[in-house]
Enzyme design. Structure first.
Site, short mmCIF file in Angstrom:
data_model
loop_
_atom_site.label_atom_id
_atom_site.label_comp_id
_atom_site.label_asym_id
_atom_site.label_seq_id
_atom_site.Cartn_x
_atom_site.Cartn_y
_atom_site.Cartn_z
CE LYS A 150 88.52 89.64 69.69
NZ LYS A 150 89.65 89.47 70.58
CB SER B 132 93.72 90.31 71.26
OG SER B 132 94.35 89.32 70.42
CB SER C 14 92.38 88.04 67.84
OG SER C 14 92.09 88.49 69.38
#
Ligand code: GLN
Length: 493
Positions: free
Chosen positions: A78, A182, A158
């Site tokens: 990420k 997330s 997210s």
């Protein structure tokens, strides 16, 4: 033999050890799978040269008998993680040219253990969101589609790029972060497994900060065992993060497959929220039944402050975000837009560098911390946070080993469906996930079934502090009962 990219980490590790293929072959297989998958918008940067060099180094170590626990396993990361010499943006324009000169502790642990970096994964800007639509690089797309439909769906957020990439088999596993869900919500939306460990289990050093008292790193993977392998590497003490716990990291794989006989599983009645869909309710009941069949005892419990979790989360998280994001001022970090004087420079820089959702959150966060409203909002939210934590402590003290709940209130929704004028629509996505972050507890999301429209649905298990092992044992029971959920239609290939 199946495609190399279809192997779980567990299986790929075995194949590499037996010399059935090389780390370079495995990495090349992923790099060629990434290329046609552009429509998923899962990667915001790929690092093919670095990946191949790392894979060659892995092959050399395997040949010498010095393989690490993740030797030669290709991962996506990420974009919240600072990766040395590799652009790290948090998917914000304000960091669009930021190339860190240091490596986050969690990713350093992964490379120490032999993993290979394929690239950086899409996410909501500064991890603020539940759909990956607030990314400055545009939304990531869920590999899953509703039966008979080609409408693009969100992969959750997210860490939506991470979950999409894992589900699409364009990385073997991924590192995500979870401030209010997330990791778990995108895992549930894509038929993958995601675990947010206990606050303090993984170092936050070198992870771009959203809300420091809630942020935790964790893996997204294709199986419970893969998640156990990844977390073992990611976790561990780090003197550079004073909130990182100095305690040994268990060998999580040993907990996978361990009997759950005699465990007590709590079903919190307050999670039966108004308007819960029948399919989520029956998935939840099905999950409880599977745990019963494996020998666990399922009991109803009460977590009375649950209904205050979401509003208090959106005060605490935004307050911390407004403070953390003050550093992007055009002077020390990131982009700068010149102005007549320093004040105008700040204003222009922050107005153009941050997207709409981030600006909204900075404003709300600043407001709840302001002298006039601090006691009414921020202090109150902190008190509520203590009560939420106490609810769980009481349940655990009464002998509950873990709590079972849905991971999300619905299956994946369409791009644009919840990003309209009312931001609360999106915030409501987090109703089952934020409580754990407020309480600092570990939680795992495991796929458990399909919706009537053919989309994956996940269940969530919540554990005692630092007892991720119990979650892996229970998670495996769900996986054994429900099966795995590979994406049925690879339309992007
Ligand atoms: N959706 C939640 C938020 O927007 C959680 C995000 C996260 O866990 N990073 O704050």
């Amino acid at each position: 033999m199946s495609k190399l990219t279809d192997l779980t980490i567990t299986a790929a590790r075995e194949g590499l050890a037996q010399g059935r293929f090389s780390a370079l072959e495995l990495t090349d297989a992923y790099l060629s799978a990434i290329e046609p998958a552009g429509d998923l918008n899962a990667y915001v940067l790929t690092t093919p040269e670095k990946a191949r060099a790392m894979a060659q180094a892995s092959d050399a170590r395997i040949a010498k008998g010095e393989a690490g626990p993740l030797e030669g396993i290709p991962l996506g990361i990420k974009d919240m993680f600072a990766t040395e010499g590799v652009r790290s943006t948090a998917c914000s324009n304000i960091l669009k040219n930021f190339v860190p000169t240091y490596e986050s502790t969690v990713t350093a642990h992964l490379w120490r253990d032999g993993a290979v970096l394929l690239g950086k994964l899409n996410q909501d800007e500064f991890a603020m969101g539940s759909s990956t639509e607030s990314s400055a690089f545009g939304p990531a797309v869920n590999p899953w589609r509703r039966n008979g439909s080609s409408q693009p769906l969100v992969p959750g957020g997210s860490s939506g790029g991470s979950a999409a990439a894992v589900a699409a088999h364009i990385c073997a596993g991924a590192a995500g972060t979870d401030t209010g869900g997330s990791i778990r919500q995108p895992a549930a939306f894509t038929g993958t497994v995601g675990i947010k460990p206990t606050y303090g289990r993984c170092s936050r050093w070198g992870i771009i900060a959203y809300a420091s008292s809630l942020d935790q790193a964790g893996p997204i993977a294709r199986s419970v065992n893969d998640a156990a392998i990844l977390l073992r590497s990611m976790a561990g003490h780090d003197p550079k993060d004073s909130t990182c716990a100095d305690r040994p990291v268990p060998h999580y794989e040993d907990a996978v497959g361990r009997s759950v006989k005699g465990m007590r599983i709590g079903i919190p009645k307050e999670y039966r929220v108004d308007g819960m869909s029948a399919e989520i309710a029956s998935l939840w009941e099905q999950g409880a039944q599977w745990l019963r069949e494996a020998g666990a005892e399922v009991v109803e419990i009460s977590l009375p402050h649950t209904k205050y979790a979401l509003p208090s989360y959106y005060i605490v998280a935004l307050a911390e975000a407004s403070s953390n994001l003050a550093r992007y001022d055009g002077v020390r970090y990131g982009e700068r837009v010149p102005g007549r004087d320093i004040v105008e420079m700040y204003e222009k820089t922050r107005a153009s560098g941050f997207g709409a959702e981030v600006r909204r959150r900075i404003m709300i966060g600043t407001y709840v911390l302001s002298a006039g409203y601090y006691d009414a909002y921020y202090l109150k939210a902190q008190k509520v946070r203590t009560l939420i934590k106490r609810d769980f402590e009481e349940a655990f003290a009464a002998g509950v080993d873990a709590v079972l709940a849905p991971a999300t209130p619905s299956a994946a929704f369409g791009i644009g469906e919840k990003s309209g004028a009312d931001p609360v629509e999106m915030y409501l996505q987090d109703v089952f996930t934020v409580t754990l972050n407020m309480a600092g507890l570990p939680g795992i999301a495991v796929p458990a079934g399909l919706s009537s429209e053919g989309l994956p649905l996940g269940l969530q298990l919540i554990g005692r502090p630092f007892d991720e092992e119990t979650l892996f044992s229970l998670g495996q029971v769900l996986e054994d009962s429900a099966g795995r959920f590979p994406c049925p239609d690879r339309w992007w290939e």
